[in-house]
Scaffold this motif. Structure first.
Motif, mmCIF file in Angstrom:
data_model
loop_
_atom_site.group_PDB
_atom_site.id
_atom_site.type_symbol
_atom_site.label_atom_id
_atom_site.label_comp_id
_atom_site.label_asym_id
_atom_site.label_seq_id
_atom_site.Cartn_x
_atom_site.Cartn_y
_atom_site.Cartn_z
ATOM 1 N N GLU A 24 0.810 -1.231 0.000
ATOM 2 C CA GLU A 24 0.000 0.000 0.000
ATOM 3 C C GLU A 24 0.835 1.269 0.000
ATOM 4 N N ASP A 25 0.251 2.316 -0.573
ATOM 5 C CA ASP A 25 0.852 3.655 -0.550
ATOM 6 C C ASP A 25 2.296 3.658 -1.019
ATOM 7 N N GLY A 26 2.576 2.802 -1.996
ATOM 8 C CA GLY A 26 3.882 2.852 -2.640
ATOM 9 C C GLY A 26 4.955 1.967 -2.048
ATOM 10 N N ARG A 27 4.653 1.206 -0.975
ATOM 11 C CA ARG A 27 5.685 0.326 -0.409
ATOM 12 C C ARG A 27 6.051 -0.777 -1.400
ATOM 13 N N THR A 28 7.337 -1.078 -1.488
ATOM 14 C CA THR A 28 7.806 -2.178 -2.343
ATOM 15 C C THR A 28 8.412 -3.265 -1.449
ATOM 16 N N PRO A 29 8.664 -4.460 -1.982
ATOM 17 C CA PRO A 29 9.072 -5.590 -1.128
ATOM 18 C C PRO A 29 10.424 -5.410 -0.434
ATOM 19 N N SER A 30 10.487 -5.959 0.778
ATOM 20 C CA SER A 30 11.749 -6.092 1.493
ATOM 21 C C SER A 30 12.158 -7.565 1.426
ATOM 22 N N ILE A 31 13.335 -7.855 1.982
ATOM 23 C CA ILE A 31 13.790 -9.255 1.961
ATOM 24 C C ILE A 31 12.837 -10.162 2.730
ATOM 25 N N TRP A 32 12.098 -9.608 3.703
ATOM 26 C CA TRP A 32 11.161 -10.457 4.447
ATOM 27 C C TRP A 32 9.907 -10.776 3.655
ATOM 28 N N ASP A 33 9.503 -9.897 2.730
ATOM 29 C CA ASP A 33 8.385 -10.237 1.838
ATOM 30 C C ASP A 33 8.806 -11.394 0.939
ATOM 31 N N THR A 34 9.992 -11.268 0.370
ATOM 32 C CA THR A 34 10.482 -12.307 -0.538
ATOM 33 C C THR A 34 10.635 -13.629 0.200
ATOM 34 N N PHE A 35 11.239 -13.571 1.380
ATOM 35 C CA PHE A 35 11.531 -14.773 2.174
ATOM 36 C C PHE A 35 10.234 -15.455 2.601
ATOM 37 N N SER A 36 9.288 -14.676 3.123
ATOM 38 C CA SER A 36 8.057 -15.289 3.642
ATOM 39 C C SER A 36 7.200 -15.839 2.496
ATOM 40 N N HIS A 37 7.382 -15.312 1.296
ATOM 41 C CA HIS A 37 6.629 -15.835 0.145
ATOM 42 C C HIS A 37 7.363 -16.979 -0.546
ATOM 43 N N THR A 38 8.507 -17.376 -0.005
ATOM 44 C CA THR A 38 9.224 -18.526 -0.556
ATOM 45 C C THR A 38 8.817 -19.768 0.227
ATOM 46 N N PRO A 39 8.204 -20.761 -0.444
ATOM 47 C CA PRO A 39 7.703 -21.931 0.289
ATOM 48 C C PRO A 39 8.792 -22.588 1.128
ATOM 49 N N GLY A 40 8.408 -22.971 2.352
ATOM 50 C CA GLY A 40 9.320 -23.702 3.228
ATOM 51 C C GLY A 40 10.129 -22.817 4.161
ATOM 52 N N ARG A 41 10.098 -21.516 3.976
ATOM 53 C CA ARG A 41 10.931 -20.636 4.808
ATOM 54 C C ARG A 41 10.265 -20.279 6.130
ATOM 55 N N VAL A 42 8.952 -20.054 6.110
ATOM 56 C CA VAL A 42 8.231 -19.651 7.328
ATOM 57 C C VAL A 42 7.171 -20.698 7.635
ATOM 58 N N LEU A 43 7.037 -21.027 8.906
ATOM 59 C CA LEU A 43 6.076 -22.026 9.345
ATOM 60 C C LEU A 43 4.677 -21.729 8.795
ATOM 61 N N ASN A 44 4.018 -22.755 8.311
ATOM 62 C CA ASN A 44 2.651 -22.659 7.773
ATOM 63 C C ASN A 44 2.511 -21.704 6.583
ATOM 64 N N GLY A 45 3.618 -21.282 5.990
ATOM 65 C CA GLY A 45 3.540 -20.368 4.852
ATOM 66 C C GLY A 45 3.046 -18.977 5.222
ATOM 67 N N ASP A 46 3.124 -18.634 6.526
ATOM 68 C CA ASP A 46 2.657 -17.312 6.968
ATOM 69 C C ASP A 46 3.514 -16.196 6.363
ATOM 70 N N THR A 47 2.885 -15.061 6.100
ATOM 71 C CA THR A 47 3.595 -13.881 5.592
ATOM 72 C C THR A 47 3.163 -12.646 6.382
ATOM 73 N N GLY A 48 3.845 -11.537 6.166
ATOM 74 C CA GLY A 48 3.479 -10.280 6.824
ATOM 75 C C GLY A 48 2.548 -9.425 5.974
ATOM 76 N N ASP A 49 1.909 -10.010 4.965
ATOM 77 C CA ASP A 49 1.046 -9.227 4.061
ATOM 78 C C ASP A 49 0.003 -8.420 4.826
ATOM 79 N N VAL A 50 -0.623 -9.065 5.825
ATOM 80 C CA VAL A 50 -1.657 -8.396 6.620
ATOM 81 C C VAL A 50 -1.180 -8.173 8.057
ATOM 82 N N ALA A 51 -0.483 -9.168 8.596
ATOM 83 C CA ALA A 51 0.027 -9.117 9.977
ATOM 84 C C ALA A 51 -1.079 -8.693 10.945
ATOM 85 N N THR A 52 -0.820 -7.719 11.818
ATOM 86 C CA THR A 52 -1.874 -7.296 12.761
ATOM 87 C C THR A 52 -2.681 -6.135 12.183
ATOM 88 N N ASP A 53 -2.397 -5.782 10.916
ATOM 89 C CA ASP A 53 -3.097 -4.688 10.246
ATOM 90 C C ASP A 53 -2.903 -3.346 10.978
#
Ligand code: PNW
Length: 476
Positions: A24-53
């Motif tokens: 949103e509002d122009g943010r682009t990916p960080s290494i944690w977006d890339t990492f969390s969207h890579t299968p097998g890196r984060v438990l249950n495939g969770d990402t920070g896309d929404v997090a606690t909003d």
């Protein structure tokens, strides 16, 4: 237990762990977006896309902080919101500017961390922290943020836990960007040190002169499993590559000679240039310390299978570069849900050691807390249970954990250690990195299906403690 009037009582969070609104509002990916969207890196495939909003719910979160009586709030800024793909993004900065204003209106001092692990992806593509230029990019970013918020921030912290960035990111690979290269990890550690020094110096030129300048380290309180010389040497080695690798240059003593020796087979440290150590030794007004548990080490003779029970993923490469003859034996319980031992004496000893080794450097506990499997009680359905929809979250063990650690900090202060504040990790349940949403550290429970917040018992307890000037409600 009485505390100085200006002692800061706070809670801490980090951008990628709570904000969501990843695109949103122009943010682009960080290494944690890339990492969390890579299968097998984060438990249950969770990402920070929404997090606690939090990006949308920040007003309600600030209101909760005010109700809790917090006098300070430690949060971090997303580099790729402020400088997406290197271009200045006023909308990204505006979010933090409104947050800072709302905090100040409530009398809550903003403690800003510039880097809590979310490197813009394009900088990783250009080499990441093992690339020297990243340190200079960081200083440029610090100046941008300083120009925008520098009239209102109480304390600036350059980096959160550079040990994790360098060694979990580039040696064990359990954190983004997930590389397993010990040379890259040591190089990254140096460039993080350099980034801290450059940013600290550059910031002082653009922010209010009254602002304090800081950095946060996750110092390992290392204990040898026995008094035998070889176990003591194991503790010395781990202390060098986990603690003194940052403390040395940042506090003006340079890199420790024993660290250079222990890692000589890995690298000749030629990435350290003339003048770097001087740059890194920028003046610090306060040193942030994150403490969760002590680290137990033992000499490993190579005969039996090596124990590595220090909270790291089984089978992963060790983050402790140069410590191939060291093992991390299981410590006596009790443990948190992370499997981390609960032992508040480690905090007291760590603070005393810092005071002894670096007298005159004020300290602040910038994170302390615990994940537990909290008991959520939905009272809506039961008669006499507090009304429809009422929810209680019982977390007695978190209360004990916080009480014991605050008491340990107080004992260190009584022995002469200058501690300026205490921040519970975390204000909210959030994205716990490689563990995704499975581990809950919050004072406030987050229902990830609805985004709903519920104060845990510990939040009420912490509110009462702050109101009583740091005295726990059930103290003898
Ligand atoms: C810290 N380790 O992380 C971070 O600053 C927080 O973002 C995090 O949520 C919190 O502690 C709880 O984990 C650490 O493996 C993560 O040694 C891992 C380690 C240490 C600190």
């Amino acid at each position: 237990m009485t505390f100085p009037d200006d002692f800061l009582w706070g809670a801490a969070t980090a951008s990628y762990q709570i904000e969501g609104a990843a695109a949103e509002d122009g943010r682009t990916p960080s290494i944690w977006d890339t990492f969390s969207h890579t299968p097998g890196r984060v438990l249950n495939g969770d990402t920070g896309d929404v997090a606690t909003d939090h990006y949308h719910r920040w007003r309600e979160d600030v209101a909760a902080m005010a109700e809790m009586g917090l006098t300070a709030y430690r949060f971090s800024i997303s580099w790729s919101r402020v400088l997406p793909e290197g271009r200045f993004n006023p909308r990204g900065v505006d979010f933090y500017s409104r947050l800072v204003d709302a905090l100040l209106e409530r009398g809550i001092k903003p403690v800003v961390t510039l880097y809590h692990w979310d490197l813009p992806q394009e900088l990783e593509d250009a080499g990441g922290w093992p690339e020297r230029d990243t340190a200079y990019r960081f200083a440029d970013y610090a100046v941008r943020v300083g120009q925008a918020l520098g009239d209102r921030v109480h304390t600036w912290s350059t980096l959160n836990e550079p040990w994790c960035s360098a060694f979990l990111g580039y040696a064990s690979g359990v954190h983004a960007p997930g590389r397993t290269d010990p040379v890259a990890a040591l190089t990254a550690a140096h460039h993080l040190n350099l980034a801290h020094g450059l940013a600290n110096r550059a910031l002082r030129d653009v922010v209010a002169p009254s602002a304090r300048h800081s950095v946060t380290l996750n110092l390992h309180h290392v204990r040898g499993a026995s008094d035998a010389a070889e176990d003591r040497d194991a503790a010395r080695k781990v202390d060098a590559v986990a603690n003194r690798i940052f403390l040395g240059p940042m506090l003006g003593d340079g890199y420790p000679a024993d660290l250079l020796e222990d890692t000589a087979a890995v690298t000749d440290w030629s990435f350290v240039r003339d003048g770097d150590e001087k740059t890194i030794a920028a003046p610090l007004d306060v040193l942030g310390v994150n403490y969760y548990s002590p680290t137990r080490v033992r000499h490993w003779d190579g005969a039996s299978p090596r124990e590595h029970d220090d909270g790291h993923r089984p089978g992963a490469a060790s983050p402790f570069v140069g410590c191939d003859d060291v093992e991390f034996p299981r410590q006596p319980g009790p443990y948190t849900a992370m499997g981390w031992p609960i032992d508040a004496t480690g905090l007291e000893e760590l603070l005393l050691r810092l005071h002894r080794d670096h007298p005159g450097v004020p300290l602040m506990i910038t994170e302390n807390g615990a994940a537990f499997d909290d008991r959520v009680e939905d009272a809506g359905a039961s008669p006499g249970g507090g009304g429809a929809g009422a929810r209680r979250v019982h977390d007695d063990r978190r209360i004990s954990y916080l009480r014991d650690h605050i008491a340990a900090m107080r004992r260190a202060m009584d022995a002469g250690v200058d501690v300026r504040g205490y921040f519970a990790w975390s204000l909210l349940d959030n994205f716990e990195w490689a563990y995704g949403y499975s581990k809950r550290f919050g004072l406030i429970h987050v229902d990830y299906a609805t985004g709903g917040r519920t104060w845990k018992d510990s939040a009420y307890w912490y509110r009462d403690l702050i109101a009583a000037g740091g005295v726990p409600s059930d103290a003898p």
